[in-house]
Design an enzyme around this catalytic site. Structure first.
Site, mmCIF file in Angstrom:
data_model
loop_
_atom_site.group_PDB
_atom_site.id
_atom_site.type_symbol
_atom_site.label_atom_id
_atom_site.label_comp_id
_atom_site.label_asym_id
_atom_site.label_seq_id
_atom_site.Cartn_x
_atom_site.Cartn_y
_atom_site.Cartn_z
ATOM 1 N N LYS A 41 0.856 -1.015 0.032
ATOM 2 C CA LYS A 41 -0.096 0.067 -0.073
ATOM 3 C C LYS A 41 0.838 1.055 0.116
ATOM 4 O O LYS A 41 1.503 1.292 0.925
ATOM 5 C CB LYS A 41 -1.002 0.096 1.340
ATOM 6 N N ASP A 87 -14.437 5.983 8.786
ATOM 7 C CA ASP A 87 -14.954 5.620 7.376
ATOM 8 C C ASP A 87 -15.398 4.110 7.236
ATOM 9 O O ASP A 87 -14.859 3.421 6.124
ATOM 10 C CB ASP A 87 -13.608 5.993 6.516
#
Length: 490
Positions: A140, A245
């Site tokens: 990532k 989120d």
């Protein structure tokens, strides 16, 4: 509306450097070129644009040739040449920052090869990576600063007290925060990917066999999955954290309907001032998604006020919204103490407040006495003035002698008091100033009443002696308490 060609070329170069990820050039870079990249990174700590002279001095290459290497790195689009306000120099691109992170991973024998890109978001890109054994991992790369999400500095507290920073530095902070959250939650058995390594803006973690919930059209047990998701939200709140989120794009589900949570850099503490808002938003995201996609609606939902924090992970991770005051309260709190000891500090504060009230009452009484002693207007006032003049009818020489004597006595007394205060260990000058202000105020109050100077001084000294006795008693009571008193958290 009218932009120059240089502006468009610069914008194209920025977008190309942020989107493309070509690793083929990495195997051909020399040690000197990596040395120049590292020196440019070091120079960007204090400079937005690093001059070539500073890069050459930091790199300190044996045979020189730093300027030629910088030109080659510009061709590879690992760095960019820029000039603003008369300053000419270079700065790193995301491609150069990627190369530095991958170089460190390869030296640690974590990553051996890079595959395709499997995910793109507003803050990061996700690639398939593999080790030398062939085991697949997830790489990532945080890429903050994209046009779709430029308000990172307003919505996230990565910078804390700092005002300005580059997007590379912000990406590094986001990766560091996410790696720490992943490690803490994975050690406690929470379903998150297992983190393996972190460097600069890159994180390596284990590959999860599953699909994003946004790509799943049908679920066999919708009620069971819904309850699992609500339990995951509650478990985070019990650790003192809120995802912020928690939606279908950040949830992975496999064939056995096992759920894993991803994307954690925006997590906040339950002590945040807007914690209830973010908690309700996470719950409502899941409810609206299940109603929209799976036609499942349920009134069962958790509330933040009903959840008790059991293991405060936000204390260890220093999550946003967690202040030092709350940390001190957690450290000082001991549940084994009886209730009487927990309220000792409150009783001390109440005693101090009562002392202040007594001082105010004494001053009011003195003012009332002075008003009673003052003569009324008219003839009665003139008579009292004449009587006082007859009683105090003395010669001017006698008055001067008395004033000199009182001044000498006051000087001797002040010298004795100053010696006593210096010998005392608890001498503090700011307290003496407060005493002087109070004594001057009392002196003016007494002076309104028709009293002699000697009587005024005696009353002022008596009041000060009373206050000193009260303060000494309070100090003795505090010294006897060995354990520090605690304020209970409601």
């Amino acid at each position: 509306l009218f932009r120059s060609k240089q502006w468009y070329q610069r914008r194209v170069a920025i977008t190309a450097g942020m989107v493309k990820f070509d690793v083929r050039q990495l195997r051909y870079l020399s040690r000197e070129e990596f040395r120049c990249l590292v020196s440019l990174e070091m120079g960007m700590k204090n400079h937005e644009i690093v001059p070539s002279e500073l890069i050459a001095s930091i790199a300190n290459l044996r045979h020189g040739g730093c300027y030629k290497i910088l030109r080659d790195l510009v061709q590879y689009k690992l760095i960019r040449y820029d000039h603003r306000n008369g300053i000419r120099g270079y700065h790193l691109t995301y491609a150069g920052y990627d190369y530095l992170a991958l170089r460190s991973f390869s030296n640690q024998n974590v990553v051996y090869s890079i595959g395709n890109r499997i995910g793109v978001g507003k803050e990061s890109d996700i690639y398939i990576a593999a080790s030398e054994d062939g085991t697949q991992y997830v790489l990532k790369l945080h890429r903050l600063g994209r046009i779709c999400f430029r308000k990172v500095k307003e919505k996230r507290d990565y910078l804390k007290r700092r005002k300005n920073a580059s997007w590379l530095y912000l990406s590094r902070l986001a990766a560091e925060r996410e790696f720490s959250f992943l490690k803490a939650l994975h050690d406690r058995g929470y379903p998150v990917p297992e983190p393996l390594a972190w460097n600069r803006h890159a994180i390596v973690m284990k590959l999860i066999p599953g699909y994003p919930l946004s790509q799943v059209n049908e679920i066999t047990n919708t009620a069971k999955v819904y309850t699992k998701l609500m339990q995951l939200i509650v478990r985070l709140a019990q650790m003192g954290l809120i995802h912020g989120d928690f939606n279908e794009f950040n949830l992975m589900i496999d064939d056995k309907e096992k759920i894993t949570v991803i994307d954690l850099p925006q997590m906040i503490s339950t002590s945040h001032e807007n914690a209830a808002y973010y908690f309700d938003r996470d719950v409502e995201c899941i409810r609206t998604w299940f109603k929209k996609r799976y036609d499942f609606d349920s009134d069962d939902r958790p509330y933040l006020s009903d959840i008790i924090c059991e293991t405060p992970v936000d204390v260890e991770m220093k999550a946003s919204g967690y202040t030092k005051d709350i940390k001190d309260d957690f450290e000082n709190l001991s549940l084994n103490k009886p209730k009487e000891e927990m309220w000792t500090d409150m009783s001390d504060e109440d005693s101090e407040d009562s002392e202040e009230e007594e001082d105010i009452e004494e001053e009011e009484e003195i003012e009332s006495e002075s008003e009673e002693h003052q003569p009324d207007s008219g003839e009665e006032g003139d008579k009292s003035v004449k009587e006082s003049a007859v009683e105090t009818g003395k010669s001017e020489e006698e008055k001067e002698n008395e004033e000199k004597g009182t001044e000498e006595e006051s000087e001797e007394e002040t010298e004795e008091e100053s010696e006593e205060e210096i010998n005392n260990k608890s001498y503090l000058p700011h307290r003496d100033k407060e005493r002087q202000k109070k004594s001057v105020h009392q002196f003016t109050v007494y002076q309104k009443s028709n009293l002699s100077k000697d009587d005024i001084k005696k009353k002022v000294r008596a009041n000060e002696a009373k206050k000193r006795l009260k303060q000494s008693r309070i100090k003795k009571e505090k010294s006897t308490d060995c354990d520090s008193a605690l304020i209970p958290l409601l």
